[in-house]
Scaffold this active site. Structure first.
Site, mmCIF file in Angstrom:
data_model
loop_
_atom_site.group_PDB
_atom_site.id
_atom_site.type_symbol
_atom_site.label_atom_id
_atom_site.label_comp_id
_atom_site.label_asym_id
_atom_site.label_seq_id
_atom_site.Cartn_x
_atom_site.Cartn_y
_atom_site.Cartn_z
ATOM 1 N N GLY A 182 -0.740 -0.532 1.197
ATOM 2 C CA GLY A 182 -1.150 0.857 1.319
ATOM 3 C C GLY A 182 -0.145 1.754 0.622
ATOM 4 C CD GLN A 217 4.346 5.418 0.742
ATOM 5 O OE1 GLN A 217 3.151 5.181 0.865
ATOM 6 N NE2 GLN A 217 5.278 4.497 0.913
ATOM 7 C CB CYS A 254 7.302 1.751 4.740
ATOM 8 S SG CYS A 254 6.861 3.242 3.834
ATOM 9 C CG LEU A 255 5.156 -0.258 -0.904
ATOM 10 C CD1 LEU A 255 4.028 0.180 -1.819
ATOM 11 C CD2 LEU A 255 5.781 -1.562 -1.399
ATOM 12 C CG HIS A 300 2.306 2.685 7.516
ATOM 13 N ND1 HIS A 300 3.462 2.058 7.930
ATOM 14 C CD2 HIS A 300 2.598 3.204 6.290
ATOM 15 C CE1 HIS A 300 4.410 2.207 7.013
ATOM 16 N NE2 HIS A 300 3.907 2.884 5.997
ATOM 17 C CD GLU A 301 -0.050 3.667 3.562
ATOM 18 O OE1 GLU A 301 0.586 4.618 3.067
ATOM 19 O OE2 GLU A 301 0.443 2.536 3.698
ATOM 20 C CG HIS A 333 3.492 7.564 4.387
ATOM 21 N ND1 HIS A 333 4.855 7.669 4.297
ATOM 22 C CD2 HIS A 333 3.219 6.235 4.366
ATOM 23 C CE1 HIS A 333 5.390 6.446 4.231
ATOM 24 N NE2 HIS A 333 4.420 5.556 4.278
HETATM 25 NI NI NI Z 1 4.656 3.505 4.166
#
Ligand code: NI
Length: 161
Positions: free
Chosen positions: A46, A51, A89-90, A131-132, A135
């Site tokens: 995701g 991000q 998370c990226l 989660h997304e 953000h």
């Molecule tokens: Ni994330």
């Protein structure tokens, strides 16, 4: 195909409340394509627009279930059940932590024609969607975790979100 630079924890973009999309412009279409490319390149499940430094309510999710999702101005319609599992998370590379989230979600979103669409998710798909969406409100999963970030085991084939 363009890969955008992923912002990391500590970057102010990750703490902002993102603005709704009011119109689908060519730059929004390009952003969406780039977000999918960037997510796949980084082997994430995701990615949210903040991000990559864009403060708009857009995210993409693909938990390898052959049903990738684009969310524009998403809203949770229903969230039920509970699951607790490691999350990554990226934007927080090399880390993970246990997070409890709903196990089933129904979300309302817009598509690229500004039509309303409904998506459902269970398990990892529900977790990734929530989660997304966090953000988009400047929330990183560490704030929802029951423990501090842990180092990821290098051997672990973890999918980051
Ligand atoms: Ni994330």
């Amino acid at each position: 195909m363009a890969i955008r630079k992923i912002r990391y924890i500590g970057d102010p973009c990750l703490q902002k409340v993102c603005k709704p999309v009011t119109k689908i412009t060519p730059s929004i279409r390009e952003l969406v394509e780039d977000m999918f490319d960037t997510m796949y390149e980084a082997r994430g499940v995701g990615l949210a627009a903040p991000q990559v430094g864009i403060l708009r309510r857009i995210c993409v999710v693909d938990v390898m279930d052959d049903d990738p999702i684009l969310l524009i101005n998403p809203e949770v319609v229903e969230a039920t059940g509970e699951q607790t599992d490691d999350e990554g998370c990226l934007s927080v590379p090399g880390k993970c932590a246990k997070v409890t989230r709903a196990d089933h979600v129904v979300v309302k979103s817009l598509d690229l024609d500004m039509n309303e669409v409904i998506y459902e998710g269970d398990g990892l798909r529900a977790r990734a969607i929530l989660h997304e969406m966090d953000h988009l409100n400047g929330v990183l999963y560490g704030e929802r975790a029951s423990e501090p970030y842990r180092d990821l085991d290098e051997e672990e084939d973890w999918e980051e979100e």
